[in-house]
Scaffold this active site. Structure first.
Site, PDB file in Angstrom:
ATOM      1  N   TYR A 128      -9.690   3.607  13.442  1.00  0.00           N
ATOM      2  CA  TYR A 128      -8.130   2.811  13.204  1.00  0.00           C
ATOM      3  C   TYR A 128      -8.266   1.982  14.530  1.00  0.00           C
ATOM      4  O   TYR A 128      -7.953   0.601  14.532  1.00  0.00           O
ATOM      5  CB  TYR A 128      -7.014   3.865  13.328  1.00  0.00           C
ATOM      6  CG  TYR A 128      -5.824   2.892  13.786  1.00  0.00           C
ATOM      7  CD1 TYR A 128      -5.148   1.817  13.102  1.00  0.00           C
ATOM      8  CD2 TYR A 128      -5.034   3.272  14.848  1.00  0.00           C
ATOM      9  CE1 TYR A 128      -3.904   1.484  13.559  1.00  0.00           C
ATOM     10  CE2 TYR A 128      -3.965   2.631  15.309  1.00  0.00           C
ATOM     11  CZ  TYR A 128      -3.451   1.592  14.932  1.00  0.00           C
ATOM     12  OH  TYR A 128      -2.264   0.998  15.194  1.00  0.00           O
TER      13      TYR A 128
ATOM     14  N   THR B  72      -2.075  -2.311  19.161  1.00  0.00           N
ATOM     15  CA  THR B  72      -1.562  -1.125  19.950  1.00  0.00           C
ATOM     16  C   THR B  72      -2.329  -0.923  21.183  1.00  0.00           C
ATOM     17  O   THR B  72      -3.347  -1.236  21.289  1.00  0.00           O
ATOM     18  CB  THR B  72      -2.238  -0.002  18.577  1.00  0.00           C
ATOM     19  OG1 THR B  72      -2.265   1.261  19.602  1.00  0.00           O
ATOM     20  CG2 THR B  72      -3.373  -0.254  18.245  1.00  0.00           C
ATOM     21  N   ASP B  73      -1.743   0.181  21.926  1.00  0.00           N
ATOM     22  CA  ASP B  73      -2.436   0.460  23.069  1.00  0.00           C
ATOM     23  C   ASP B  73      -3.707   1.507  22.924  1.00  0.00           C
ATOM     24  O   ASP B  73      -4.586   1.402  23.777  1.00  0.00           O
ATOM     25  CB  ASP B  73      -1.550   1.242  24.002  1.00  0.00           C
ATOM     26  CG  ASP B  73      -0.793   2.574  23.328  1.00  0.00           C
ATOM     27  OD1 ASP B  73      -1.109   2.871  22.253  1.00  0.00           O
ATOM     28  OD2 ASP B  73      -0.002   3.076  23.963  1.00  0.00           O
ATOM     29  N   GLU B  74      -3.989   1.654  21.478  1.00  0.00           N
ATOM     30  CA  GLU B  74      -5.024   2.558  21.326  1.00  0.00           C
ATOM     31  C   GLU B  74      -6.327   1.931  21.350  1.00  0.00           C
ATOM     32  O   GLU B  74      -7.245   2.597  21.426  1.00  0.00           O
ATOM     33  CB  GLU B  74      -4.715   3.372  19.882  1.00  0.00           C
ATOM     34  CG  GLU B  74      -3.736   4.164  19.826  1.00  0.00           C
ATOM     35  CD  GLU B  74      -3.420   4.885  18.534  1.00  0.00           C
ATOM     36  OE1 GLU B  74      -4.417   5.383  17.772  1.00  0.00           O
ATOM     37  OE2 GLU B  74      -2.224   5.107  18.078  1.00  0.00           O
TER      38      GLU B  74
ATOM     39  N   LYS C 139      -8.497  -2.033  14.938  1.00  0.00           N
ATOM     40  CA  LYS C 139      -7.390  -3.102  15.464  1.00  0.00           C
ATOM     41  C   LYS C 139      -8.182  -3.667  16.675  1.00  0.00           C
ATOM     42  O   LYS C 139      -7.700  -4.902  16.917  1.00  0.00           O
ATOM     43  CB  LYS C 139      -6.348  -2.057  16.037  1.00  0.00           C
ATOM     44  CG  LYS C 139      -5.273  -1.468  15.139  1.00  0.00           C
ATOM     45  CD  LYS C 139      -4.368  -2.404  14.190  1.00  0.00           C
ATOM     46  CE  LYS C 139      -3.550  -3.084  14.869  1.00  0.00           C
ATOM     47  NZ  LYS C 139      -2.722  -4.076  13.949  1.00  0.00           N
TER      48      LYS C 139
ATOM     49  N   THR D 188       0.892  -1.107  -0.028  1.00  0.00           N
ATOM     50  CA  THR D 188       0.006  -0.048   0.173  1.00  0.00           C
ATOM     51  C   THR D 188       0.947   1.029  -0.064  1.00  0.00           C
ATOM     52  O   THR D 188       2.185   1.145  -0.244  1.00  0.00           O
ATOM     53  CB  THR D 188      -0.880  -0.076   1.191  1.00  0.00           C
ATOM     54  OG1 THR D 188       0.077   0.306   2.372  1.00  0.00           O
ATOM     55  CG2 THR D 188      -1.652  -1.083   1.496  1.00  0.00           C
TER      56      THR D 188
HETATM   57  P1  NAD Z   1       3.075   0.790   8.536  1.00  0.00           P
HETATM   58  O1  NAD Z   1       2.020   1.727   8.162  1.00  0.00           O
HETATM   59  O2  NAD Z   1       4.412   1.478   8.271  1.00  0.00           O
HETATM   60  O3  NAD Z   1       2.895  -0.311   7.545  1.00  0.00           O
HETATM   61  C1  NAD Z   1       2.147  -1.246   7.372  1.00  0.00           C
HETATM   62  C2  NAD Z   1       2.687  -2.187   6.277  1.00  0.00           C
HETATM   63  O4  NAD Z   1       1.414  -3.283   6.238  1.00  0.00           O
HETATM   64  C3  NAD Z   1       2.833  -1.762   4.773  1.00  0.00           C
HETATM   65  O5  NAD Z   1       3.941  -2.270   4.336  1.00  0.00           O
HETATM   66  C4  NAD Z   1       1.617  -2.019   3.987  1.00  0.00           C
HETATM   67  O6  NAD Z   1       1.768  -2.230   2.628  1.00  0.00           O
HETATM   68  C5  NAD Z   1       1.359  -3.402   4.553  1.00  0.00           C
HETATM   69  N1  NAD Z   1      -0.182  -3.730   4.170  1.00  0.00           N
HETATM   70  C6  NAD Z   1      -1.308  -2.849   4.686  1.00  0.00           C
HETATM   71  N2  NAD Z   1      -2.514  -3.366   4.373  1.00  0.00           N
HETATM   72  C7  NAD Z   1      -1.885  -4.832   3.999  1.00  0.00           C
HETATM   73  C8  NAD Z   1      -2.697  -5.997   3.655  1.00  0.00           C
HETATM   74  N3  NAD Z   1      -4.132  -6.094   3.271  1.00  0.00           N
HETATM   75  N4  NAD Z   1      -2.079  -6.976   3.177  1.00  0.00           N
HETATM   76  C9  NAD Z   1      -0.522  -7.052   3.208  1.00  0.00           C
HETATM   77  N5  NAD Z   1      -0.061  -6.033   3.937  1.00  0.00           N
HETATM   78  C10 NAD Z   1      -0.585  -4.895   3.957  1.00  0.00           C
HETATM   79  O7  NAD Z   1       3.012   0.380  10.053  1.00  0.00           O
HETATM   80  P2  NAD Z   1       3.740   0.567  11.094  1.00  0.00           P
HETATM   81  O8  NAD Z   1       3.689   1.719  11.873  1.00  0.00           O
HETATM   82  O9  NAD Z   1       5.046  -0.246  11.064  1.00  0.00           O
HETATM   83  O10 NAD Z   1       2.831  -0.597  12.221  1.00  0.00           O
HETATM   84  C11 NAD Z   1       2.842  -2.099  12.192  1.00  0.00           C
HETATM   85  C12 NAD Z   1       1.909  -2.858  12.962  1.00  0.00           C
HETATM   86  O11 NAD Z   1       2.078  -2.083  14.279  1.00  0.00           O
HETATM   87  C13 NAD Z   1       0.460  -2.371  12.819  1.00  0.00           C
HETATM   88  O12 NAD Z   1      -0.336  -3.536  12.857  1.00  0.00           O
HETATM   89  C14 NAD Z   1       0.304  -1.151  13.800  1.00  0.00           C
HETATM   90  O13 NAD Z   1      -1.271  -1.327  13.932  1.00  0.00           O
HETATM   91  C15 NAD Z   1       1.082  -1.866  14.944  1.00  0.00           C
HETATM   92  N6  NAD Z   1       1.387  -0.792  15.913  1.00  0.00           N
HETATM   93  C16 NAD Z   1       1.841   0.520  15.221  1.00  0.00           C
HETATM   94  C17 NAD Z   1       2.343   1.420  16.319  1.00  0.00           C
HETATM   95  C18 NAD Z   1       3.085   2.844  15.831  1.00  0.00           C
HETATM   96  O14 NAD Z   1       3.162   3.575  16.549  1.00  0.00           O
HETATM   97  N7  NAD Z   1       3.310   2.925  14.296  1.00  0.00           N
HETATM   98  C19 NAD Z   1       2.033   1.367  17.766  1.00  0.00           C
HETATM   99  C20 NAD Z   1       1.716   0.146  18.101  1.00  0.00           C
HETATM  100  C21 NAD Z   1       1.251  -0.720  17.155  1.00  0.00           C
HETATM  101  P1  TYD Z   2       0.338  10.142  15.153  1.00  0.00           P
HETATM  102  O1  TYD Z   2       1.954  10.054  15.089  1.00  0.00           O
HETATM  103  O2  TYD Z   2      -0.637  10.398  14.082  1.00  0.00           O
HETATM  104  O3  TYD Z   2       0.106   8.885  16.118  1.00  0.00           O
HETATM  105  P2  TYD Z   2      -1.270   8.417  16.967  1.00  0.00           P
HETATM  106  O4  TYD Z   2      -2.283   9.357  16.783  1.00  0.00           O
HETATM  107  O5  TYD Z   2      -1.393   6.927  16.351  1.00  0.00           O
HETATM  108  O6  TYD Z   2      -0.667   8.386  18.567  1.00  0.00           O
HETATM  109  O7  TYD Z   2       0.218  11.182  16.270  1.00  0.00           O
HETATM  110  C1  TYD Z   2       0.867  11.369  17.391  1.00  0.00           C
HETATM  111  C2  TYD Z   2       0.316  12.505  18.242  1.00  0.00           C
HETATM  112  O8  TYD Z   2       0.491  13.763  17.703  1.00  0.00           O
HETATM  113  C3  TYD Z   2      -1.321  12.654  18.293  1.00  0.00           C
HETATM  114  O9  TYD Z   2      -1.576  13.115  19.765  1.00  0.00           O
HETATM  115  C4  TYD Z   2      -1.661  13.723  17.195  1.00  0.00           C
HETATM  116  C5  TYD Z   2      -0.599  14.661  17.306  1.00  0.00           C
HETATM  117  N1  TYD Z   2      -0.275  15.094  15.954  1.00  0.00           N
HETATM  118  C6  TYD Z   2      -0.232  16.414  15.730  1.00  0.00           C
HETATM  119  O10 TYD Z   2      -0.381  17.297  16.807  1.00  0.00           O
HETATM  120  N2  TYD Z   2       0.037  16.968  14.431  1.00  0.00           N
HETATM  121  C7  TYD Z   2       0.392  16.008  13.414  1.00  0.00           C
HETATM  122  O11 TYD Z   2       0.478  16.578  12.236  1.00  0.00           O
HETATM  123  C8  TYD Z   2       0.147  14.820  13.577  1.00  0.00           C
HETATM  124  C9  TYD Z   2       0.549  13.770  12.450  1.00  0.00           C
HETATM  125  C10 TYD Z   2       0.041  14.047  14.834  1.00  0.00           C
END
Ligand code: NAD
Ligand code: TYD
Length: 343
Positions: free
Chosen positions: A150, A124-126, A154, A36
Site C-alpha cells: 500500500y 499518507t505519512d506511511e 502511494k 470498489t
Molecule cells: P476509502 O478506502 O474509504 O475510499 C476509497 C474510495 O476510492 C472508494 O470510494 C473507492 O470506490 C474509490 N476508488 C478506489 N479505486 C478507484 C479507482 N480506480 N477509480 C475511482 N475510484 C476508486 O479511502 P479513505 O480512507 O477515505 O482514504 C482516502 C485517501 O486518503 C486515500 O488516497 C488514502 O491513501 C489517503 N489517506 C488515508 C488515510 C486513512 O487513515 N484512511 C490516511 C492518510 C491518507
Molecule cells: P489500520 O487501521 O489498518 O491503519 P494503518 O495500518 O494504515 O495505520 O491499523 C492501525 C493500527 O492498528 C496498525 O498498527 C495495525 C493495528 N491493527 C490491529 O492491531 N488489529 C486490526 O485488526 C487492525 C485492522 C489494525
C-alpha cells in the site's frame, strides 16, 4: 469553482464533499468513483439531489472515464481515490498498483493536458516508513521508505506528482496525512473494526503486543486542512498534515472498550502484521505556519463522537459486515496466517 473529487464515495472523500457543499454552496462538485468494495453511495444520500453535485461511475486509471468526469474542464482535481488498506495490500497488491500509481498518472496526464487547472494529491505519512524513537518526526522532505505494498504504491503516485511538477510544471500539490478517523470509515480499519466487533459481541484482534502507535486526525480537521491547501496552497509544494496526537494501539483499544462498557477479556492478541510499521509521527509545522491551519478536535472527543456514530448507525455497517466484508474476510482472513506463512 468546479472541483473533480475522485474516490468521493469512500470515507474521507464523502466527508469532504459534504464539507465543501455546506461551506461553499456555489461550488460545483463532480465525484468520480469506481465503487470498489470501499465506495458506498449511502455515504452521500443527503447530497445526491443537490444541483451542484454530480456522480460519475468510473475508474481514475481509465483516461476515457477521467475525461468523461472532467467534461468541459474543472478548476481542480482532488485525488482521494485509492486502494487504502494495508492488510489487503499484503494479501494482494495488484489493485494498489493499478489505482494508486497508474490512476494517479492518468489524472496527472489530464492536468498536464490543461483539462484541469491543478491537482491536490491526498496521500499518507506511511510513505515515509516508520519513526524509530519518540523524538523523531517525518518532515516534508524525509526520504520515502515505504514498508507495505500500500505505502509503496502511494509513494509511487506521489513521486509521479513531483516528477510531473519538475519535468512539465504540471500544477500539483501533494499532502501527507496521519491516520484519519470518524464516521463512515469502512469497518476493516482499527477504530471502526473494533467498535463494530464489540457492538456485535465479537472479540477484537490486536496485532502483536499492541504497542505500535499511530497519529490521528478527525475527519473535520482533515477537511479543513484540504480546504486551506486548495485555496492558499502553492503548486509544487508538499504539505504534511498532522496533529501530534499519538496513541498506541492498546491505548485506543482500551478507550474503545471503556466507552462500550466492556472488559479487556474481549481482546484477542493475534499474529502480528508482516512488515508492521512501529510508529508514525508527522511534523505539521509548515501547514500551521504558512497556511494558518491547526487541528481543533481533541482525540478523546473525536473518538467518543466516532464510537457514538457507529452505535447509532448499525444499519450502515451491518450491511457491509454481512456483505462484501464477510465474503472477503471469510475467503482471505481465515486463511490469513496460511497465506502469509505466519504461525
Ligand atoms: P476509502 O478506502 O474509504 O475510499 C476509497 C474510495 O476510492 C472508494 O470510494 C473507492 O470506490 C474509490 N476508488 C478506489 N479505486 C478507484 C479507482 N480506480 N477509480 C475511482 N475510484 C476508486 O479511502 P479513505 O480512507 O477515505 O482514504 C482516502 C485517501 O486518503 C486515500 O488516497 C488514502 O491513501 C489517503 N489517506 C488515508 C488515510 C486513512 O487513515 N484512511 C490516511 C492518510 C491518507
Ligand atoms: P489500520 O487501521 O489498518 O491503519 P494503518 O495500518 O494504515 O495505520 O491499523 C492501525 C493500527 O492498528 C496498525 O498498527 C495495525 C493495528 N491493527 C490491529 O492491531 N488489529 C486490526 O485488526 C487492525 C485492522 C489494525
Amino acid at each position: 469553482m468546479k472541483i473533480l473529487v475522485t474516490g468521493g464515495a469512500g470515507f474521507m472523500g464523502s466527508n469532504f464533499i459534504r464539507y465543501i457543499l455546506e461551506k461553499y454552496p456555489e461550488y460545483e462538485i463532480v465525484n468520480l468513483d469506481k465503487l470498489t468494495y470501499a465506495g458506498n453511495l449511502e455515504n452521500l444520500r443527503d447530497v445526491e439531489k443537490n444541483p451542484h453535485y454530480t456522480f460519475v461511475k468510473g475508474d481514475i486509471a481509465k483516461a476515457e472515464d477521467v475525461d468523461r468526469a472532467i467534461g468541459e474542464g474543472v478548476d481542480v482535481v482532488i485525488n482521494y481515490a485509492a486502494e487504502t488498506h494495508v492488510d489487503r495490500s499484503i494479501l494482494d497488491p495488484r489493485a494498489f498498483l493499478d489505482t494508486d500509481i497508474y490512476g494517479t498518472y492518468t489524472l496527472l496526464e489530464a492536468v498536464r493536458a490543461g483539462k484541469a487547472g491543478r491537482m491536490v494529491q491526498i496521500s499518507t505519512d506511511e510513505v515515509f516508513g516508520m519513526v524509530h524513537d519518540a523524538k523523531e518526526e517525518f518532515a516534508e522532505d524525509t526520504r520515502f521508505d515505504p514498508s507495505s505494498p500500500y505505502s509503496a504504491s502511494k509513494a509511487g503516485g506521489d513521486l509521479m506528482c513531483s516528477a510531473y511538477f519538475r519535468t512539465y510544471q504540471t500544477p500539483v500539490i501533494v499532502t501527507h496525512s496521519c491516520n484519519f478517523y470518524g464516521p463512515n470509515q469502512y469497518p476493516e480499519k482499527l477504530i471502526p473494526l473494533f467498535a463494530t466487533n464489540l457492538l456485535e459481541g465479537k472479540k477484537i484482534p490486536v496485532y502483536g503486543k499492541g504497542d505500535q502507535f499511530r497519529e490521528w486526525i478527525f475527519v473535520s480537521d482533515h477537511c479543513r486542512a484540504i480546504d486551506v491547501i486548495l485555496h492558499k496552497g502553492t503548486v509544487g509544494e508538499v504539505y504534511n498534515i498532522g496533529t501530534r496526537q499519538r496513541k498506541s494501539n492498546l491505548e485506543i483499544t482500551k478507550s474503545i472498550l471503556r466507552q462500550l462498557g466492556q472488559g479487556e477479556d474481549m481482546i484477542e492478541y493475534v499474529t502480528d502484521r508482516p512488515g508492521h510499521d512501529f510508529g508514525y509521527a508527522v511534523n505539521p509545522d509548515k501547514l500551521m505556519r504558512e497556511l494558518d491551519w491547526k487541528p481543533e478536535v481533541d482525540f478523546a472527543e473525536g473518538l467518543a463522537q466516532t464510537i457514538d456514530w457507529y452505535k447509532n448507525n448499525e444499519d450502515w455497517w451491518e450491511k457491509i459486515k454481512s456483505g462484501e466484508y464477510r465474503d472477503y474476510f471469510e475467503k482471505n482472513y481465515s486463511r490469513r496466517n496460511e497465506l502469509l506463512n505466519l504461525k
